[in-house]
Write a protein that holds these residues in place. Structure first.
Motif, PDB file in Angstrom:
ATOM      1  N   ASN A  12      38.467   2.780 -30.237  1.00 27.41           N
ATOM      2  CA  ASN A  12      37.291   3.077 -29.416  1.00 27.41           C
ATOM      3  C   ASN A  12      36.067   2.338 -29.945  1.00 27.41           C
ATOM      4  OD1 ASN A  12      38.683   4.783 -27.713  1.00 27.41           O
ATOM      5  ND2 ASN A  12      38.171   6.621 -28.848  1.00 27.41           N
ATOM      6  N   TYR A  13      35.970   2.222 -31.254  1.00 27.71           N
ATOM      7  CA  TYR A  13      34.844   1.497 -31.852  1.00 27.71           C
ATOM      8  C   TYR A  13      34.860   0.036 -31.409  1.00 27.71           C
ATOM      9  CZ  TYR A  13      31.670  -0.549 -35.204  1.00 27.71           C
ATOM     10  OH  TYR A  13      30.632  -1.234 -35.769  1.00 27.71           O
ATOM     11  N   VAL A  14      36.037  -0.584 -31.504  1.00 28.35           N
ATOM     12  CA  VAL A  14      36.165  -2.002 -31.111  1.00 28.35           C
ATOM     13  C   VAL A  14      35.880  -2.158 -29.622  1.00 28.35           C
ATOM     14  CG1 VAL A  14      37.781  -3.922 -30.895  1.00 28.35           C
ATOM     15  CG2 VAL A  14      37.727  -2.571 -32.990  1.00 28.35           C
ATOM     16  N   LEU A  15      36.344  -1.212 -28.816  1.00 27.73           N
ATOM     17  CA  LEU A  15      36.101  -1.272 -27.379  1.00 27.73           C
ATOM     18  C   LEU A  15      34.601  -1.212 -27.082  1.00 27.73           C
ATOM     19  CD1 LEU A  15      37.423  -1.291 -24.557  1.00 27.73           C
ATOM     20  CD2 LEU A  15      37.350   1.198 -24.645  1.00 27.73           C
ATOM     21  N   CYS A  16      33.913  -0.277 -27.728  1.00 30.15           N
ATOM     22  CA  CYS A  16      32.457  -0.183 -27.530  1.00 30.15           C
ATOM     23  C   CYS A  16      31.764  -1.459 -27.993  1.00 30.15           C
ATOM     24  CB  CYS A  16      31.898   1.016 -28.283  1.00 30.15           C
ATOM     25  SG  CYS A  16      32.344   2.599 -27.576  1.00 30.15           S
ATOM     26  N   GLU A  17      32.225  -1.999 -29.102  1.00 31.05           N
ATOM     27  CA  GLU A  17      31.648  -3.238 -29.629  1.00 31.05           C
ATOM     28  C   GLU A  17      31.867  -4.401 -28.661  1.00 31.05           C
ATOM     29  OE1 GLU A  17      31.402  -4.610 -34.181  1.00 31.05           O
ATOM     30  OE2 GLU A  17      33.406  -4.749 -33.311  1.00 31.05           O
ATOM     31  N   ASP A  18      33.050  -4.457 -28.062  1.00 32.40           N
ATOM     32  CA  ASP A  18      33.338  -5.523 -27.097  1.00 32.40           C
ATOM     33  C   ASP A  18      32.478  -5.406 -25.836  1.00 32.40           C
ATOM     34  OD1 ASP A  18      35.175  -6.738 -28.731  1.00 32.40           O
ATOM     35  OD2 ASP A  18      36.928  -5.865 -27.731  1.00 32.40           O
ATOM     36  N   TYR A  19      32.090  -4.183 -25.489  1.00 34.73           N
ATOM     37  CA  TYR A  19      31.221  -3.988 -24.334  1.00 34.73           C
ATOM     38  C   TYR A  19      29.765  -4.320 -24.649  1.00 34.73           C
ATOM     39  CZ  TYR A  19      34.643  -1.939 -21.174  1.00 34.73           C
ATOM     40  OH  TYR A  19      35.705  -1.744 -20.332  1.00 34.73           O
ATOM     41  N   GLY A  20      29.494  -4.644 -25.908  1.00 33.67           N
ATOM     42  CA  GLY A  20      28.157  -5.083 -26.270  1.00 33.67           C
ATOM     43  C   GLY A  20      27.246  -4.007 -26.829  1.00 33.67           C
ATOM     44  N   TYR A  21      27.773  -2.819 -27.094  1.00 33.33           N
ATOM     45  CA  TYR A  21      26.937  -1.780 -27.677  1.00 33.33           C
ATOM     46  C   TYR A  21      26.604  -2.133 -29.121  1.00 33.33           C
ATOM     47  CZ  TYR A  21      28.129   1.264 -23.753  1.00 33.33           C
ATOM     48  OH  TYR A  21      28.279   1.801 -22.512  1.00 33.33           O
ATOM     49  N   GLU A  22      25.393  -1.796 -29.532  1.00 35.81           N
ATOM     50  CA  GLU A  22      24.992  -2.032 -30.914  1.00 35.81           C
ATOM     51  C   GLU A  22      25.594  -0.967 -31.817  1.00 35.81           C
ATOM     52  OE1 GLU A  22      20.775  -2.288 -31.180  1.00 35.81           O
ATOM     53  OE2 GLU A  22      20.641  -3.835 -29.641  1.00 35.81           O
ATOM     54  N   ARG A  23      25.625  -1.259 -33.095  1.00 35.64           N
ATOM     55  CA  ARG A  23      26.252  -0.364 -34.068  1.00 35.64           C
ATOM     56  C   ARG A  23      25.603   1.017 -34.074  1.00 35.64           C
ATOM     57  NH1 ARG A  23      27.747  -2.038 -40.241  1.00 35.64           N
ATOM     58  NH2 ARG A  23      28.984  -0.194 -40.661  1.00 35.64           N
ATOM     59  N   ASP A  24      24.286   1.075 -33.959  1.00 35.31           N
ATOM     60  CA  ASP A  24      23.583   2.362 -33.955  1.00 35.31           C
ATOM     61  C   ASP A  24      23.961   3.206 -32.735  1.00 35.31           C
ATOM     62  OD1 ASP A  24      22.340   1.627 -36.276  1.00 35.31           O
ATOM     63  OD2 ASP A  24      20.427   1.110 -35.328  1.00 35.31           O
ATOM     64  N   VAL A  25      24.111   2.547 -31.593  1.00 34.39           N
ATOM     65  CA  VAL A  25      24.472   3.268 -30.368  1.00 34.39           C
ATOM     66  C   VAL A  25      25.897   3.801 -30.485  1.00 34.39           C
ATOM     67  CG1 VAL A  25      24.822   3.035 -27.873  1.00 34.39           C
ATOM     68  CG2 VAL A  25      22.871   1.934 -28.961  1.00 34.39           C
ATOM     69  N   ILE A  26      26.793   3.001 -31.030  1.00 34.87           N
ATOM     70  CA  ILE A  26      28.175   3.451 -31.225  1.00 34.87           C
ATOM     71  C   ILE A  26      28.205   4.659 -32.157  1.00 34.87           C
ATOM     72  CG2 ILE A  26      30.455   2.805 -32.098  1.00 34.87           C
ATOM     73  CD1 ILE A  26      29.788  -0.091 -31.286  1.00 34.87           C
ATOM     74  N   ALA A  27      27.414   4.619 -33.207  1.00 28.96           N
ATOM     75  CA  ALA A  27      27.349   5.756 -34.136  1.00 28.96           C
ATOM     76  C   ALA A  27      26.847   7.005 -33.426  1.00 28.96           C
ATOM     77  CB  ALA A  27      26.452   5.420 -35.317  1.00 28.96           C
ATOM     78  N   GLN A  28      25.856   6.851 -32.550  1.00 26.94           N
ATOM     79  CA  GLN A  28      25.339   7.992 -31.794  1.00 26.94           C
ATOM     80  C   GLN A  28      26.391   8.545 -30.838  1.00 26.94           C
ATOM     81  OE1 GLN A  28      21.782   6.477 -29.985  1.00 26.94           O
ATOM     82  NE2 GLN A  28      20.614   6.527 -31.907  1.00 26.94           N
ATOM     83  N   ILE A  29      27.178   7.669 -30.223  1.00 24.79           N
ATOM     84  CA  ILE A  29      28.245   8.110 -29.321  1.00 24.79           C
ATOM     85  C   ILE A  29      29.278   8.926 -30.099  1.00 24.79           C
ATOM     86  CG2 ILE A  29      30.192   7.319 -27.913  1.00 24.79           C
ATOM     87  CD1 ILE A  29      28.386   4.935 -27.071  1.00 24.79           C
ATOM     88  N   PHE A  30      29.706   8.407 -31.255  1.00 24.62           N
ATOM     89  CA  PHE A  30      30.678   9.112 -32.082  1.00 24.62           C
ATOM     90  C   PHE A  30      30.107  10.453 -32.566  1.00 24.62           C
ATOM     91  CE2 PHE A  30      33.087   5.387 -31.805  1.00 24.62           C
ATOM     92  CZ  PHE A  30      34.314   5.561 -32.428  1.00 24.62           C
ATOM     93  N   LEU A  31      28.862  10.458 -32.988  1.00 24.93           N
ATOM     94  CA  LEU A  31      28.226  11.685 -33.466  1.00 24.93           C
ATOM     95  C   LEU A  31      28.136  12.720 -32.349  1.00 24.93           C
ATOM     96  CD1 LEU A  31      26.813  13.210 -35.746  1.00 24.93           C
ATOM     97  CD2 LEU A  31      24.669  12.160 -35.000  1.00 24.93           C
ATOM     98  N   ALA A  32      27.759  12.279 -31.163  1.00 27.00           N
ATOM     99  CA  ALA A  32      27.684  13.199 -30.025  1.00 27.00           C
ATOM    100  C   ALA A  32      29.047  13.807 -29.738  1.00 27.00           C
ATOM    101  CB  ALA A  32      27.149  12.476 -28.792  1.00 27.00           C
ATOM    102  N   GLY A  33      30.092  13.006 -29.828  1.00 32.23           N
ATOM    103  CA  GLY A  33      31.449  13.514 -29.608  1.00 32.23           C
ATOM    104  C   GLY A  33      31.837  14.560 -30.631  1.00 32.23           C
TER     105      GLY A  33
END
Length: 78
Positions: free
Chosen positions: A45-66
């Motif tokens: 999921n991290y790689v998928l979010c990264e491939d969609y162009g999300y920044e590292r901070d946004v990915i961390a927020q998505i994971f934290l929210a989950g």
């Protein structure tokens, strides 16, 4: 879950029959397999979010929210 908390607070004891112990064992074994499968998809999921162009901070927020939503919901769902 909630039922165990209510039983514990009321002072009643549930008899630990062999059938109940077997059920608890297999339930936890099944839960463990499902939880492990869920945890294994995290890197993908991290790689998928990264491939969609999300920044590292946004990915961390998505994971934290989950994690937060899962923790809060599990208190009510069981």
């Amino acid at each position: 879950g909630v039922l165990a908390l209510v039983v514990e607070l009321s002072g009643n004891q549930i008899e630990q029959t062999p059938a109940l112990k077997a059920f608890k064992f297999w339930y936890l074994a099944g839960w463990g397999v499902c939880a492990a499968a869920d945890w294994l998809q995290g890197p993908y999921n991290y790689v998928l979010c990264e491939d969609y162009g999300y920044e590292r901070d946004v990915i961390a927020q998505i994971f934290l929210a989950g994690f937060v939503v899962s923790g809060v919901a599990s208190a009510f769902v069981g």
